[in-house]
Motif scaffolding. Sequence first.
Motif, PDB file in Angstrom:
ATOM      1  N   LEU A 295      -4.822   0.475   6.422  1.00  0.00           N
ATOM      2  CA  LEU A 295      -5.885   1.144   6.323  1.00  0.00           C
ATOM      3  C   LEU A 295      -5.991   2.644   6.629  1.00  0.00           C
ATOM      4  O   LEU A 295      -6.664   3.207   6.011  1.00  0.00           O
ATOM      5  CB  LEU A 295      -7.132   0.287   6.920  1.00  0.00           C
ATOM      6  CG  LEU A 295      -7.259  -1.101   6.392  1.00  0.00           C
ATOM      7  CD1 LEU A 295      -8.321  -1.704   7.038  1.00  0.00           C
ATOM      8  CD2 LEU A 295      -7.794  -1.161   4.851  1.00  0.00           C
ATOM      9  N   MET A 296      -4.973   2.849   7.525  1.00  0.00           N
ATOM     10  CA  MET A 296      -4.917   4.187   7.951  1.00  0.00           C
ATOM     11  C   MET A 296      -4.340   5.324   6.948  1.00  0.00           C
ATOM     12  O   MET A 296      -4.768   6.132   6.548  1.00  0.00           O
ATOM     13  CB  MET A 296      -4.298   4.446   9.149  1.00  0.00           C
ATOM     14  CG  MET A 296      -3.917   5.703   9.816  1.00  0.00           C
ATOM     15  SD  MET A 296      -3.175   5.750  11.280  1.00  0.00           S
ATOM     16  CE  MET A 296      -1.423   4.981  10.965  1.00  0.00           C
TER      17      MET A 296
ATOM     18  N   MET B  11     -13.024  -2.030   1.595  1.00  0.00           N
ATOM     19  CA  MET B  11     -11.580  -2.742   1.567  1.00  0.00           C
ATOM     20  C   MET B  11     -11.511  -3.222   3.048  1.00  0.00           C
ATOM     21  O   MET B  11     -11.385  -2.425   3.785  1.00  0.00           O
ATOM     22  CB  MET B  11     -10.385  -1.585   1.119  1.00  0.00           C
ATOM     23  CG  MET B  11      -9.185  -2.155   1.032  1.00  0.00           C
ATOM     24  SD  MET B  11      -7.967  -0.720   0.830  1.00  0.00           S
ATOM     25  CE  MET B  11      -8.540   0.095  -0.179  1.00  0.00           C
ATOM     26  N   VAL B  12     -11.031  -4.472   2.988  1.00  0.00           N
ATOM     27  CA  VAL B  12     -10.734  -5.190   4.353  1.00  0.00           C
ATOM     28  C   VAL B  12      -9.201  -5.430   4.507  1.00  0.00           C
ATOM     29  O   VAL B  12      -8.659  -5.913   3.541  1.00  0.00           O
ATOM     30  CB  VAL B  12     -11.637  -6.315   4.724  1.00  0.00           C
ATOM     31  CG1 VAL B  12     -11.544  -6.989   5.974  1.00  0.00           C
ATOM     32  CG2 VAL B  12     -13.382  -5.863   4.281  1.00  0.00           C
ATOM     33  N   SER B  13      -8.802  -5.348   5.742  1.00  0.00           N
ATOM     34  CA  SER B  13      -7.481  -5.557   5.957  1.00  0.00           C
ATOM     35  C   SER B  13      -7.192  -6.168   7.405  1.00  0.00           C
ATOM     36  O   SER B  13      -8.033  -5.710   8.410  1.00  0.00           O
ATOM     37  CB  SER B  13      -6.318  -4.641   5.660  1.00  0.00           C
ATOM     38  OG  SER B  13      -5.130  -5.071   5.964  1.00  0.00           O
TER      39      SER B  13
ATOM     40  N   HIS C  80     -11.434  -2.783   9.540  1.00  0.00           N
ATOM     41  CA  HIS C  80     -10.630  -4.175  10.012  1.00  0.00           C
ATOM     42  C   HIS C  80     -11.140  -5.272   9.988  1.00  0.00           C
ATOM     43  O   HIS C  80     -12.563  -5.587  10.264  1.00  0.00           O
ATOM     44  CB  HIS C  80     -10.015  -3.695  11.244  1.00  0.00           C
ATOM     45  CG  HIS C  80      -8.978  -4.382  11.938  1.00  0.00           C
ATOM     46  ND1 HIS C  80      -9.252  -5.854  12.330  1.00  0.00           N
ATOM     47  CD2 HIS C  80      -7.440  -4.402  11.866  1.00  0.00           C
ATOM     48  CE1 HIS C  80      -7.867  -6.431  12.838  1.00  0.00           C
ATOM     49  NE2 HIS C  80      -7.053  -5.395  12.241  1.00  0.00           N
ATOM     50  N   VAL C  81     -10.627  -6.368   9.654  1.00  0.00           N
ATOM     51  CA  VAL C  81     -11.071  -7.918   9.808  1.00  0.00           C
ATOM     52  C   VAL C  81     -11.954  -8.247  11.206  1.00  0.00           C
ATOM     53  O   VAL C  81     -13.239  -8.561  10.940  1.00  0.00           O
ATOM     54  CB  VAL C  81     -10.182  -8.831   9.388  1.00  0.00           C
ATOM     55  CG1 VAL C  81      -9.063  -9.016  10.354  1.00  0.00           C
ATOM     56  CG2 VAL C  81     -10.999 -10.053   9.100  1.00  0.00           C
ATOM     57  N   ALA C  82     -11.447  -7.782  12.124  1.00  0.00           N
ATOM     58  CA  ALA C  82     -12.092  -7.931  13.498  1.00  0.00           C
ATOM     59  C   ALA C  82     -13.386  -7.378  13.634  1.00  0.00           C
ATOM     60  O   ALA C  82     -14.050  -7.832  14.305  1.00  0.00           O
ATOM     61  CB  ALA C  82     -10.934  -7.426  14.570  1.00  0.00           C
TER      62      ALA C  82
ATOM     63  N   CYS D  89       0.854  -1.304   0.156  1.00  0.00           N
ATOM     64  CA  CYS D  89       0.005  -0.051   0.150  1.00  0.00           C
ATOM     65  C   CYS D  89       0.587   1.181  -0.014  1.00  0.00           C
ATOM     66  O   CYS D  89       0.457   2.415   0.017  1.00  0.00           O
ATOM     67  CB  CYS D  89      -0.917  -0.074   1.145  1.00  0.00           C
ATOM     68  SG  CYS D  89       0.012   0.138   2.925  1.00  0.00           S
ATOM     69  N   GLY D  90       2.259   1.082   0.504  1.00  0.00           N
ATOM     70  CA  GLY D  90       3.235   2.315   0.240  1.00  0.00           C
ATOM     71  C   GLY D  90       3.056   3.032   1.596  1.00  0.00           C
ATOM     72  O   GLY D  90       3.964   3.802   1.641  1.00  0.00           O
TER      73      GLY D  90
END
Length: 255
Positions: free
Chosen positions: A225-226, A217-219, A243-245, A184-185
């Motif tokens: 993600l931030m 978008m999930v991670s 977030h996946v949680a 993601c960079g």
Amino acid sequence: MAVALFIPCYLDQFYPNVAIATLELLESLGLDVVFPTDQTCCGQPMANTGCNNDCAPVARRFVEIFSPYETIVCPSGSCTSMVRNHYDDYFEKGDEKFQHVKNRTFDLCEFLYDELKIKELKSDGKPVRFPHKVSLHQSCHGLRELRLSSCSENMTKRENKVRGLLDLVEGIEWCTLSRVDECCGFGGTFAVNEPDVSASMGRDRIADHVASGSEVMVSADMSCLMHLQGLIRREKTPIQVMHVAEILAGRPLPS
């Protein structure tokens, strides 16, 4: 089973709902969750910047706090990997407390997939549902250091543990990316030292998710993600992040 919950400092400060969702998820699975209140940063920002002398006491403090617990669970692949793969330089060989913490610190998804081997998810007695179009961002730490799935530069086939858990959630419609394991960079302090390159990589990653038709978008790494959420908000891109949680705990898509 009792577990100690390690919440990274950036989650504590910016995304407390992810921490709460993690707690609710673990408790819903019958676990006794302990939150050591003295915990602080794992030291990753200092290590990334090469400030090893500053990181060393933070790492030792982390081990001192968490060594009494049988299992440590963290909803962040990068912070989990810091403990497992980058703490060795700060401890003497044969340090039993460190070896215990190193061997028993798990990313949330690998803990659920490998240790608990969960086969179903329920919230308030009902199967967890998330009726949305979803795309999965796989973080570099999760792939390349924790081996949560296969990565394209390595021919070893591995189960996709994050996807396997999300497949337990009813109603998800998966959207396929053209580049499933691209960075993601963000890279922690890389985003500070090389902001233009970091932002360009983030825009490419977002464009791939949007082109897939994804709504969210999930991670397993909120740090990724931030970074991506900042670009999404500033440029008003039509996609959300979670977030996946949050999904596994039964949280709805934010309105």
